[in-house]
Design a protein around this motif. Structure first.
Motif, short mmCIF file in Angstrom:
data_model
loop_
_atom_site.label_atom_id
_atom_site.label_comp_id
_atom_site.label_asym_id
_atom_site.label_seq_id
_atom_site.Cartn_x
_atom_site.Cartn_y
_atom_site.Cartn_z
N SER A 14 -53.02 -11.62 18.52
CA SER A 14 -52.26 -12.77 18.04
C SER A 14 -52.82 -13.26 16.71
N ILE A 15 -54.12 -13.25 16.60
CA ILE A 15 -54.76 -13.70 15.36
C ILE A 15 -54.38 -12.78 14.21
N ILE A 16 -54.43 -11.49 14.46
CA ILE A 16 -54.08 -10.53 13.41
C ILE A 16 -52.63 -10.72 12.98
N ASN A 17 -51.74 -10.95 13.89
CA ASN A 17 -50.33 -11.20 13.54
C ASN A 17 -50.18 -12.49 12.74
N ALA A 18 -50.97 -13.48 13.06
CA ALA A 18 -50.86 -14.78 12.39
C ALA A 18 -51.39 -14.76 10.96
N THR A 19 -52.13 -13.72 10.59
CA THR A 19 -52.66 -13.66 9.23
C THR A 19 -51.56 -13.53 8.19
N SER A 20 -50.37 -13.10 8.59
CA SER A 20 -49.26 -13.02 7.62
C SER A 20 -48.82 -14.41 7.18
N GLN A 21 -49.11 -15.43 7.97
CA GLN A 21 -48.76 -16.80 7.64
C GLN A 21 -49.86 -17.50 6.84
N GLU A 22 -51.10 -17.37 7.29
CA GLU A 22 -52.24 -18.01 6.65
C GLU A 22 -53.52 -17.38 7.18
N PRO A 23 -54.62 -17.52 6.44
CA PRO A 23 -55.90 -17.01 6.95
C PRO A 23 -56.26 -17.67 8.28
N GLN A 24 -56.85 -16.90 9.16
CA GLN A 24 -57.24 -17.40 10.47
C GLN A 24 -58.76 -17.60 10.47
N LEU A 25 -59.17 -18.82 10.71
CA LEU A 25 -60.58 -19.18 10.63
C LEU A 25 -61.19 -19.25 12.03
N ILE A 26 -62.37 -18.68 12.18
CA ILE A 26 -63.05 -18.63 13.47
C ILE A 26 -64.35 -19.41 13.37
N TYR A 27 -64.54 -20.33 14.32
CA TYR A 27 -65.67 -21.24 14.32
C TYR A 27 -66.51 -21.10 15.57
N THR A 28 -67.81 -21.37 15.43
CA THR A 28 -68.66 -21.66 16.58
C THR A 28 -69.01 -23.12 16.42
N GLU A 29 -68.53 -23.92 17.32
CA GLU A 29 -68.60 -25.38 17.22
C GLU A 29 -67.99 -25.80 15.88
N GLU A 30 -68.75 -26.34 14.95
CA GLU A 30 -68.18 -26.78 13.67
C GLU A 30 -68.51 -25.85 12.51
N GLU A 31 -69.17 -24.73 12.78
CA GLU A 31 -69.58 -23.81 11.72
C GLU A 31 -68.59 -22.65 11.59
N LEU A 32 -68.08 -22.46 10.39
CA LEU A 32 -67.18 -21.33 10.12
C LEU A 32 -68.02 -20.05 10.13
N VAL A 33 -67.62 -19.10 10.99
CA VAL A 33 -68.39 -17.86 11.10
C VAL A 33 -67.60 -16.64 10.63
#
Length: 98
Positions: A14-33
């Motif tokens: 789902s995340i890979i499909n959503a990249t066509s709309q906007e970058p998908q950001l993945i966090y651990t708590e509040e830190e972008l990883v």
């Protein structure tokens, strides 16, 4: 969209499909990883980074010189009569000693 690391592991298609709309950001708590991007956007970034890292100050001046030549621009530099020049004063003193 923001995802937690756990969600990202479970929802990767789902995340890979959503990249066509906007970058998908993945966090651990509040830190972008991580960020998952559309391949075209990532290629644009790589091209930008390659150009940015290869541009030296000498190249920038060369481009500026080319632009000035194309625009028939010349820079007039006034004489430095408004400030003391200690090097000239020292030369004058040395000349007077001889």
């Amino acid at each position: 969209m923001k995802w937690t690391l756990d969600e990202a592991q479970k929802q990767l298609p789902s995340i890979i499909n959503a990249t066509s709309q906007e970058p998908q950001l993945i966090y651990t708590e509040e830190e972008l990883v991580a960020a998952i991007l559309d391949p075209e956007l990532f290629q644009e970034f790589l091209n930008w980074r390659q150009k940015a890292t290869k541009t030296s100050l000498a190249q920038v001046f060369k481009e500026l010189q080319q632009l000035c030549t194309e625009e028939d621009y010349s820079l007039e530099i006034p004489l430095r009569s408004d400030r003391n020049n200690p090097f000239i004063l020292k030369l004058i003193r040395v000349d007077t000693i001889d």
